[in-house]
Scaffold this active site. Sequence first.
Site, PDB file in Angstrom:
ATOM      1  N   ASN A 199       0.862  -1.174   0.000  1.00  0.00           N
ATOM      2  CA  ASN A 199       0.000   0.000   0.000  1.00  0.00           C
ATOM      3  C   ASN A 199       0.899   1.225   0.000  1.00  0.00           C
ATOM      4  OD1 ASN A 199      -2.268  -1.681   0.297  1.00  0.00           O
ATOM      5  ND2 ASN A 199      -2.104  -1.633   2.513  1.00  0.00           N
ATOM      6  N   HIS A 251       7.452   4.894   5.940  1.00  0.00           N
ATOM      7  CA  HIS A 251       8.673   4.198   5.540  1.00  0.00           C
ATOM      8  C   HIS A 251       8.348   3.191   4.424  1.00  0.00           C
ATOM      9  CE1 HIS A 251      12.783   2.757   7.015  1.00  0.00           C
ATOM     10  NE2 HIS A 251      12.508   1.997   5.970  1.00  0.00           N
ATOM     11  N   HIS A 289       7.644   0.139   2.562  1.00  0.00           N
ATOM     12  CA  HIS A 289       7.510  -1.246   3.007  1.00  0.00           C
ATOM     13  C   HIS A 289       6.280  -1.869   2.363  1.00  0.00           C
ATOM     14  CE1 HIS A 289       4.467   0.615   5.545  1.00  0.00           C
ATOM     15  NE2 HIS A 289       4.009  -0.584   5.843  1.00  0.00           N
ATOM     16  N   GLN A 322       3.719  -5.780   2.718  1.00  0.00           N
ATOM     17  CA  GLN A 322       3.268  -6.807   3.652  1.00  0.00           C
ATOM     18  C   GLN A 322       3.036  -8.115   2.913  1.00  0.00           C
ATOM     19  OE1 GLN A 322       0.260  -5.386   6.665  1.00  0.00           O
ATOM     20  NE2 GLN A 322       0.180  -3.590   5.313  1.00  0.00           N
TER      21      GLN A 322
END
Length: 392
Positions: free
Chosen positions: A177, A188, A190, A192
């Site tokens: 996202n 930050h 990243h 998932q």
Amino acid sequence: MTSVTRSHLADGREIIYFDAAPGRTADVPDTRDLPQRDLGPEGSGEVRYDALSGEWVAVAAHRQTRTHLPPAHECPICPSTPERATEIPAEDYEVVAFENRFPSLGPVVGDIPSSPGWGTLAPASGRCEVVTFTPEHSGSFAELPWERARTVVEAWSHRTRELSALSGVRQVFPFENRGADIGVTLHHPHGQIYAYPYVTPRAEAMARTAVEYRSGRSDGETLLEGVVRRERGDGSRMVLEGEHFSAYVPFAARWPLELHLAPHRHVPDFAALTGAEKDELTTLYLDLLGRIDGLYDTPTPYIAAWHQAPLLRGYREAMGFHLQLTSPRRAADKLKYLAGSEAAMGAFINDVTPESVAARLRDSVSPYRSTDPAAPVAPLLVPSASPEGARS
């Protein structure tokens, strides 16, 4: 070869470092004083069965207390410093995957009821991981150097393989996202990974359609292979073509900005890709993200959803691995909201034509491709729109 270093955080969660060079990241202990996780059913949320739709719904009330858009100096996934310990004990790293402290699924693993009905609930088994792309707090995936992005691809492959082997897992879903408009809780860069104890509704629908298509053909072609073949033959929605992958705006795109990146052969998931395919995937993905950011003066929010075949016999042979990248941004200052037709009925109404979006993306200038000496030279072709091209 990607170097893999395993460790555990203070509360028992697993953390895995991925480095392009062996020995770059040491096994650094987590010095925080954290309570040990409850690995039993009481330590998880729950899944409830919706008898009207036949779908499972996860209930994770404990996530209400998770970290939400902290300032940079309080970011939980920046590297640790002598003054402040974070979720990542190392003072520097390349790519990291670790178990989410506030998981929607898990940490308990195992099967959920196979014959559910009204009122059926069970522990939300499975696993949720965070994949941190870089130690730098600002920036985006599109700004990663090629070698770092390639390490992320290797991490996705590694985690797909291992999570697929966990008891009760039926589907592994890596995703990112990007942007406050999507609802991110950390700035930050990243992503998932969710390892579900059930097949999600979208994957179930695609898998069933793929099984039906394949059963009706004598040549063994899968549905995704057929779609890619037709999109390449038509040409009007193509954005990029490589030796192993093609990127296109799908014929029936739901979102004002939607891109698919799919392999030319049938592949069920990241773990089944060859080294050459991973190399080209990295190159094309960076190029596509750069083109998306080139559309407007400000970064475009998006969801990068990596569709992988569910871990069920028949589905693996029929449903193909591919990226679906979507954004609700329909203009520089406008977003598409899921209202009555979309949210209630699942019946999408798009505000723009897929062909016009593809043309804009072909013309968009990607800052990537260019300056990174580590990037391989991929046989990329940006096709011209040709509505009268071959069809089959």
